[in-house]
Design a protein around this motif. Structure first.
Motif, PDB file in Angstrom:
ATOM      1  N   ASP A  19       0.815  -1.214   0.000  1.00 55.52           N
ATOM      2  CA  ASP A  19       0.000   0.000   0.000  1.00 55.52           C
ATOM      3  C   ASP A  19       0.855   1.272   0.000  1.00 55.52           C
ATOM      4  O   ASP A  19       0.368   2.350  -0.301  1.00 55.52           O
ATOM      5  CB  ASP A  19      -0.980   0.016   1.175  1.00 55.52           C
ATOM      6  N   LEU A  20       2.141   1.144   0.337  1.00 49.25           N
ATOM      7  CA  LEU A  20       3.036   2.297   0.330  1.00 49.25           C
ATOM      8  C   LEU A  20       3.865   2.353  -0.950  1.00 49.25           C
ATOM      9  O   LEU A  20       4.113   3.411  -1.508  1.00 49.25           O
ATOM     10  CB  LEU A  20       3.972   2.257   1.541  1.00 49.25           C
ATOM     11  N   MET A  21       4.325   1.202  -1.399  1.00 47.13           N
ATOM     12  CA  MET A  21       5.122   1.124  -2.629  1.00 47.13           C
ATOM     13  C   MET A  21       4.644  -0.065  -3.430  1.00 47.13           C
ATOM     14  O   MET A  21       4.911  -1.181  -3.023  1.00 47.13           O
ATOM     15  CB  MET A  21       6.603   0.977  -2.283  1.00 47.13           C
ATOM     16  N   GLY A  23       1.951   2.015  -3.794  1.00 46.12           N
ATOM     17  CA  GLY A  23       1.001   3.032  -3.365  1.00 46.12           C
ATOM     18  C   GLY A  23      -0.225   3.057  -4.236  1.00 46.12           C
ATOM     19  O   GLY A  23      -0.559   2.077  -4.890  1.00 46.12           O
ATOM     20  N   GLU A  24      -0.882   4.190  -4.259  1.00 45.18           N
ATOM     21  CA  GLU A  24      -2.135   4.318  -5.007  1.00 45.18           C
ATOM     22  C   GLU A  24      -1.951   5.076  -6.314  1.00 45.18           C
ATOM     23  O   GLU A  24      -2.899   5.627  -6.846  1.00 45.18           O
ATOM     24  CB  GLU A  24      -3.174   5.003  -4.131  1.00 45.18           C
ATOM     25  N   SER A  25      -0.746   5.097  -6.808  1.00 49.77           N
ATOM     26  CA  SER A  25      -0.478   5.821  -8.051  1.00 49.77           C
ATOM     27  C   SER A  25      -1.240   5.203  -9.207  1.00 49.77           C
ATOM     28  O   SER A  25      -1.366   3.991  -9.320  1.00 49.77           O
ATOM     29  CB  SER A  25       1.014   5.793  -8.368  1.00 49.77           C
ATOM     30  N   ARG A  31       6.070   3.982 -11.525  1.00 54.79           N
ATOM     31  CA  ARG A  31       6.577   3.607 -10.196  1.00 54.79           C
ATOM     32  C   ARG A  31       7.495   2.384 -10.301  1.00 54.79           C
ATOM     33  O   ARG A  31       8.483   2.292  -9.613  1.00 54.79           O
ATOM     34  CB  ARG A  31       5.433   3.346  -9.233  1.00 54.79           C
ATOM     35  N   HIS A  60      -1.834   3.883   8.784  1.00 50.64           N
ATOM     36  CA  HIS A  60      -1.689   2.429   8.839  1.00 50.64           C
ATOM     37  C   HIS A  60      -2.844   1.761   9.592  1.00 50.64           C
ATOM     38  O   HIS A  60      -2.788   0.592   9.884  1.00 50.64           O
ATOM     39  CB  HIS A  60      -0.372   2.058   9.518  1.00 50.64           C
ATOM     40  N   SER A  72       5.540  -5.502  -1.032  1.00 52.48           N
ATOM     41  CA  SER A  72       5.267  -4.843  -2.301  1.00 52.48           C
ATOM     42  C   SER A  72       5.272  -5.842  -3.449  1.00 52.48           C
ATOM     43  O   SER A  72       6.081  -6.764  -3.491  1.00 52.48           O
ATOM     44  CB  SER A  72       6.331  -3.773  -2.559  1.00 52.48           C
TER      45      SER A  72
END
Length: 80
Positions: A19-21, A23-25, A31, A60, A72
Motif C-alpha cells: 500500500d506504500l510502494m 502506493g495508489e499511483s 513507479r 496504517h 510490495s
C-alpha cells in the motif's frame, strides 16, 4: 534528474509494503521504473525492508485496528 547516473555503495529502501510502494499511483509502470532505477544504483549492498504489521500513524490503521501488511508487488516480481 539530478540523480541520474549516480551510484552509492549502499542503497536502503525501507517500507516496501504494497500500500506504500507502489502506493495508489495511477501510473504503476512509472513507479516500477523508479523502483528499478533505485535498486540498480547500489554498488555493493542493496537493503530492502518491509513490515508485516505497522503501528503508529493513522495511515496504517482503519477503524482503530492495526492492519496486516503485504510485501510490495515489486519485491514479488523480483523473486518470480
Amino acid at each position: 534528474h539530478s540523480a541520474k547516473g549516480l551510484e552509492a555503495e549502499v542503497v536502503l529502501i525501507p517500507a516496501l509494503e504494497d500500500d506504500l510502494m507502489p502506493g495508489e499511483s495511477h501510473n504503476l509502470e512509472e513507479r516500477r521504473r523508479l523502483f528499478y532505477v533505485s535498486i540498480t544504483r547500489a554498488k555493493v549492498i542493496l537493503l530492502l525492508s518491509w513490515a508485516s504489521q505497522r503501528t503508529g500513524q493513522e495511515i496504517h490503521r482503519r477503524g482503530g485496528k492495526m492492519l496486516g501488511k503485504q510485501a510490495s508487488r515489486f519485491i514479488k516480481e523480483m523473486v518470480a
